[in-house]
Structures are given as C-alpha cells and as structure tokens.
Design a protein around this motif. Structure first.
Motif, short mmCIF file in Angstrom:
data_model
loop_
_atom_site.label_atom_id
_atom_site.label_comp_id
_atom_site.label_asym_id
_atom_site.label_seq_id
_atom_site.Cartn_x
_atom_site.Cartn_y
_atom_site.Cartn_z
N MET A 135 0.83 -1.22 0.00
CA MET A 135 0.00 0.00 0.00
C MET A 135 0.86 1.26 0.00
O MET A 135 0.48 2.27 -0.60
N ILE A 136 2.01 1.22 0.66
CA ILE A 136 2.92 2.39 0.59
C ILE A 136 3.46 2.56 -0.82
O ILE A 136 3.42 3.65 -1.39
N THR A 137 3.99 1.47 -1.38
CA THR A 137 4.61 1.57 -2.70
C THR A 137 3.58 1.92 -3.78
O THR A 137 3.85 2.71 -4.69
N GLU A 138 2.40 1.36 -3.67
CA GLU A 138 1.37 1.66 -4.66
C GLU A 138 0.75 3.04 -4.43
O GLU A 138 0.24 3.66 -5.37
N CYS A 169 -4.80 0.13 -13.70
CA CYS A 169 -3.67 1.03 -13.94
C CYS A 169 -2.41 0.19 -14.19
O CYS A 169 -2.34 -0.97 -13.79
N HIS A 170 -1.45 0.80 -14.85
CA HIS A 170 -0.22 0.07 -15.17
C HIS A 170 1.01 0.90 -14.83
O HIS A 170 0.93 2.13 -14.77
N ALA A 171 2.11 0.21 -14.60
CA ALA A 171 3.39 0.89 -14.35
C ALA A 171 4.48 0.03 -14.93
O ALA A 171 4.39 -1.20 -14.90
N ASP A 172 5.52 0.68 -15.46
CA ASP A 172 6.61 -0.10 -16.03
C ASP A 172 7.60 -0.51 -14.94
O ASP A 172 7.51 -0.09 -13.78
N ALA A 211 11.32 2.11 -8.66
CA ALA A 211 11.42 3.40 -7.97
C ALA A 211 10.48 3.43 -6.75
O ALA A 211 10.82 4.02 -5.71
N SER A 212 9.32 2.77 -6.87
CA SER A 212 8.40 2.74 -5.72
C SER A 212 8.99 1.92 -4.57
O SER A 212 8.82 2.26 -3.40
N LEU A 213 9.71 0.85 -4.92
CA LEU A 213 10.38 0.05 -3.89
C LEU A 213 11.51 0.85 -3.24
O LEU A 213 11.73 0.78 -2.02
N SER A 214 12.22 1.65 -4.05
CA SER A 214 13.27 2.52 -3.51
C SER A 214 12.68 3.58 -2.59
O SER A 214 13.26 3.94 -1.56
#
Length: 354
Positions: A263-266, A335-338, A344-347
């Motif tokens: 939930m944080i990363t998304e 929704c989509h993300a590459d 970058a969301s994990l970072s």
C-alpha cells in the motif's frame, strides 16, 4: 447478533452459537467435517464444538502457515475426505484464517464436484476480508492464489471472541485490510483509523462491521472481479510479490505486513500518476511505518519481485495491473506501471527507514 445478507448467503456477526443455530434451522446435512490447523484445533475448536452441541463431526487437522497452502496439502485433505466416506450432502466447516478458508473452501468446492462449506474465520484478517466473496485457492510456486475458483460459502460466522486467541502480530496483520477498505472506499473510516496509535486498545467489533459492509458492496457489484472488485487489490500487486519472495527466506512476512508495504509503494505510484497528493502520500506512508515498522527490501531482489509481479493473476496483455488510489476513499482500477517505476516505488519505501 448482526446478520449481513448477501445475495445468496448470510454473514453472522456475533457469538457463533447464535449464528450456527440460525443457520442450521434452514439446513440438513448427512455429515459435518471440520478443517482446522494445529493452532485453531487447539485454541478455537472448543468454542466451535460448544456451538455444534450434540452434532457429530469429523476433524481434519493440517499444519499451520502459508507455506502449506499448496496442492500437496489439498491431496491430503481430499484423501481424508474419501477415507471418511464423505458424500455430496456433507458440510465442510473451515475453522481458521485465510489459509484455511482459501484452501478448505477450494477442497470442498472441488471434492465430488462440490460440497457445501461455511467459513468460520478466526483471524482479524479473514474476518474482514478473506472469508467474504467466494475467492478460493492455493499458491503455486511462489505465486499466491494462482490456482483457484470462485465459489460462495453457505454462510460466514464472524465471532470477534476468536480474536482473543491471536498474537499482537496477527492482529496487526489483519488491521492492514481494514485500513485498505477505508483508503479505497470510506474516507470517514480512514479518518478514524489514522488516529490510532496503539492497537491493544482498539474495539475491533466496531471496525469489523464497517469493513464487512464495504466488502459486501464491492463483492455484490462485481462477484467475478471484472471491474469494481479489482479495487480490493490495492496494495496487493507489489504486496503479494514481496510476501511470496519472503516466504522462501528466513524472514517471512504475514499477509497484512506485506500488503502494508504494497500500500505504501502503490500509494507512491498513485502520486506519480497524478491521482494522489504529496500530502496524502506522506500521511499514508507515515501511518503505515508507525504501525508496521520497516522491513528491508534489498535492491538485488527487485528483479525477483518484478518477476513475481509478472505472474500476478490480475495481469492482462502482459501488463502488470494495479489498483491505485486517489484522495482517501477513491480508487482507480486497471492502472499500469513499467519496471522502472515499480523499482522506484520500492526505492521510495526503502528510504522511509531513514
């Protein structure tokens, strides 16, 4: 006792004795089989047996834990069902958390092309989420819930008294799904939740019913997860990958702990795609870290997380599928993300430890 009526079954919230008697007044079964794990057989079965009264029952006991939610355990359950001579007029009672509910329901719905089953969720996580909506299944490889079916129970019995058997960590894990329900559909619930600092003083019964009503609304609108129900996957695309990977390490995560990371990363992806404000992202991130602390995600494992996301059952046309949030109470599906954005969301999550 509160009864929440769905289109073809009821959720009974309150003492299981009362709910069971209401249910049994309308039903007649040839045999009753209870599926429990080693923990629920010890701590929860006595309460269920009191509710059953003089009803004879058979017991199948399996090892506890997500690592046992696989086809091998199902084979053991099916074999014991056959050995017991279970016929198609039997009832299966799944007594446990999400693993028992998912796997016990899967075994019941496929045995002899389907026997009736009811869910008796004993964890906070399963009481507010996993036991509702008829999604059943098992893990295959490291991919969570990749084999399964949709099949509704005959009833769900949510007795908050079972929560007294749980550790603080299990309660914390279940709380993640309550938070999710608030963030995707109920801003008033989120505004209450975000002020909680100490889970030991929470009256869970007050939070369970609003969460169940959100899940009921979403499931009835979209029983087979073709549209709105995908909203419930917020936090689960990245969360399931982190959870699946962690299961193979010496630092496994409970489901809710992994979904909190998701939930944080998304939420970060939501902000990057223009749905969520920076202020809301900061508030959500701070709250989750306050409740769940920080779990190290090592950069060398990012490719493994991405591979697991690539196998997620929600994906379409080789694109990793997300449900992202707007302002609390709003959600955007499909929704989509590459790969670069996901990494970058994990970072972003990693830097929250500083």
């Amino acid at each position: 006792m509160q009864t929440i009526a769905l289109s073809d079954y009821n959720i009974y919230v309150g003492p299981i004795e009362t709910g069971w008697q209401r249910f049994l007044a309308q039903k007649k079964y040839s045999q009753v089989l209870v599926i429990a794990d080693e923990n629920t057989a010890q701590y929860c079965l006595p309460r269920l047996v009191d509710a059953l009264g003089n009803q004879h029952y058979l017991l199948i006991k399996i090892p506890a834990g997500e690592q046992h939610k696989h086809i091998g355990t199902c084979q053991e359950i099916w074999q014991q069902m056959l050995d017991a001579g279970l016929d198609r007029k039997a009832l299966v009672i799944n007594l446990g958390g999400g693993v028992i509910g998912d796997m016990g329901g899967f075994c019941a719905s496929t045995y002899k092309r389907g026997v009736d089953f009811v869910q008796v969720p004993t964890t906070l996580l399963s009481q507010v989420d996993a036991s509702i909506g008829g999604k059943l299944g098992i893990d295959f490889g490291m991919v969570k819930n990749s084999i399964g079916v949709f099949c509704n129970p005959q009833a769900v019995f949510v007795d908050p008294a079972f929560l007294t058997t749980l550790s603080a960590r299990e309660i914390q894990s279940g709380f993640a799904e309550i938070i999710k329900h608030g963030l995707i559909q109920d801003v008033e619930q989120w505004n209450k939740i975000k002020n909680i600092n100490d889970l030991s003083g929470v009256n869970w019964a007050e939070l369970i019913v609003p969460s169940l009503l959100i899940k009921k609304h979403v499931v009835e609108e979209d029983p087979f997860e073709r549209g709105l129900r995908k909203a419930l996957n917020y936090g689960h695309t990245i969360g399931h990958a982190v959870e699946g990977f962690a299961l193979e390490t010496d630092r496994p995560l409970l489901h809710g702990e992994a979904i909190a990371i998701g939930m944080i990363t998304e939420a970060w992806l939501s902000q990057q795609q223009g749905y969520l404000s920076e202020a809301d992202l900061a508030e959500i991130s701070t709250f989750f870290i306050k409740i769940y602390g920080h779990y190290a995600l090592h950069e060398e494992n990012f490719p493994a997380y991405l591979r697991l996301m690539g196998n997620d059952k929600k994906n379409e046309n080789q694109k990793i599928n997300f449900s992202l949030i707007g302002a609390p109470g709003q959600v955007h599906i499909n929704c989509h993300a590459d790969a670069a954005a996901i990494a970058a969301s994990l970072s972003y999550y990693q830097q929250l430890s500083h």
